[in-house]
Design a protein around this motif. Structure first.
Motif, PDB file in Angstrom:
ATOM      1  N   SER A  73       0.827  -1.264   0.108  1.00 51.09           N
ATOM      2  CA  SER A  73      -0.125   0.057   0.150  1.00 51.09           C
ATOM      3  C   SER A  73       1.085   1.374  -0.117  1.00 51.09           C
ATOM      4  O   SER A  73       0.866   2.060  -1.017  1.00 51.09           O
ATOM      5  N   ILE A  74       1.999   1.118   0.845  1.00 55.07           N
ATOM      6  CA  ILE A  74       2.292   3.093   1.298  1.00 55.07           C
ATOM      7  C   ILE A  74       3.038   2.820   0.143  1.00 55.07           C
ATOM      8  O   ILE A  74       3.845   4.175  -0.713  1.00 55.07           O
ATOM      9  N   LYS A  75       4.249   2.219  -0.162  1.00 58.43           N
ATOM     10  CA  LYS A  75       5.289   1.811  -1.219  1.00 58.43           C
ATOM     11  C   LYS A  75       4.496   2.129  -3.423  1.00 58.43           C
ATOM     12  O   LYS A  75       5.405   2.567  -3.433  1.00 58.43           O
ATOM     13  N   ASN A  76       3.443   1.156  -2.715  1.00 56.52           N
ATOM     14  CA  ASN A  76       3.374   1.297  -5.187  1.00 56.52           C
ATOM     15  C   ASN A  76       1.558   1.951  -4.475  1.00 56.52           C
ATOM     16  O   ASN A  76       1.279   1.826  -5.655  1.00 56.52           O
ATOM     17  N   SER A  77       1.649   2.599  -3.855  1.00 62.44           N
ATOM     18  CA  SER A  77       0.054   3.450  -4.035  1.00 62.44           C
ATOM     19  C   SER A  77      -0.894   2.523  -4.049  1.00 62.44           C
ATOM     20  O   SER A  77      -1.682   3.390  -5.144  1.00 62.44           O
ATOM     21  N   VAL A  78      -1.270   1.757  -4.075  1.00 57.64           N
ATOM     22  CA  VAL A  78      -2.394   0.397  -3.866  1.00 57.64           C
ATOM     23  C   VAL A  78      -3.464   0.655  -2.725  1.00 57.64           C
ATOM     24  O   VAL A  78      -2.695  -0.007  -1.852  1.00 57.64           O
ATOM     25  N   SER A  79      -4.378   0.355  -3.247  1.00 60.31           N
ATOM     26  CA  SER A  79      -5.508   0.515  -1.012  1.00 60.31           C
ATOM     27  C   SER A  79      -6.427  -1.127  -2.166  1.00 60.31           C
ATOM     28  O   SER A  79      -6.680  -0.878  -3.311  1.00 60.31           O
ATOM     29  N   CYS A  80      -6.961  -1.341  -0.418  1.00 58.63           N
ATOM     30  CA  CYS A  80      -8.438  -2.125  -1.191  1.00 58.63           C
ATOM     31  C   CYS A  80      -9.342  -1.123  -1.106  1.00 58.63           C
ATOM     32  O   CYS A  80      -9.282  -0.143  -0.487  1.00 58.63           O
ATOM     33  N   VAL A  81     -10.079  -1.075  -2.513  1.00 56.24           N
ATOM     34  CA  VAL A  81     -10.671  -0.574  -2.739  1.00 56.24           C
ATOM     35  C   VAL A  81     -12.433  -0.521  -2.099  1.00 56.24           C
ATOM     36  O   VAL A  81     -12.474   0.237  -2.240  1.00 56.24           O
ATOM     37  N   ASN A  82     -12.990  -1.334  -1.179  1.00 56.01           N
ATOM     38  CA  ASN A  82     -13.132  -1.121  -0.140  1.00 56.01           C
ATOM     39  C   ASN A  82     -12.914  -0.627   0.759  1.00 56.01           C
ATOM     40  O   ASN A  82     -14.030  -1.137   2.585  1.00 56.01           O
TER      41      ASN A  82
END
Length: 152
Positions: A73-82
């Motif tokens: 999440s932090i290193k790649n700007s990825v999150s769980c959409v919900n």
């Protein structure tokens, strides 16, 4: 299932495909690390369901919370959409998809992000929950499908 309390199993479509059951890395870890079951590319600003090849069983007053791993999440700007995925106890072995856990990730960055099979993408944490007085949701109701099967 009466002697089992909670845990993970491999869905039949992924048996023999090298799927690892989730585990905790330290004695104080809350989450069970969940790996991607296939190579997946997250394109910018799109939601992708990452297959895990797993299903989870638990008690009727529990759910499995799915959280994206902080490193991804932090290193790649990825999150769980919900924000947090919620896997209900009755999702296990449902007739539509056998309870296959898919992690809905969104890439907030501007470049594709590749996830290789076996990459730890999420953590699963089992939670107990409470219900209100007079709750009758479980009376006569039975899950008949997978994603979004309980209605709008």
């Amino acid at each position: 299932m009466t002697d089992k309390i909670r845990g993970f199993q491999i869905v039949s479509a992924y048996e023999g495909k090298g799927i690892k059951l989730p585990g905790r890395k330290t004695g104080s870890s809350a989450g069970y690390d969940i790996e991607a079951a296939e190579n997946v590319t997250l394109v910018p600003h799109k939601v992708v369901l990452v297959p895990t090849g797993l299903k989870a069983y638990m008690q009727n007053d529990e759910y499995l919370g799915i959280h994206v791993r902080s490193g991804i999440s932090i290193k790649n700007s990825v999150s769980c959409v919900n924000s947090q995925g919620i896997i209900d106890a009755d999702y296990y072995n449902n007739p539509e998809n056998e309870g296959h856990i898919m992690v809905p990730l969104i890439n907030h960055g501007e470049k594709n992000f590749f996830i290789a099979k076996g990459t730890r993408v999420a953590q699963g944490i089992f939670y107990k929950y409470l219900t209100v007085d007079g709750d009758s949701a479980g009376v006569g109701a039975e899950r008949t499908g997978g994603f979004g099967s309980t209605g709008k």
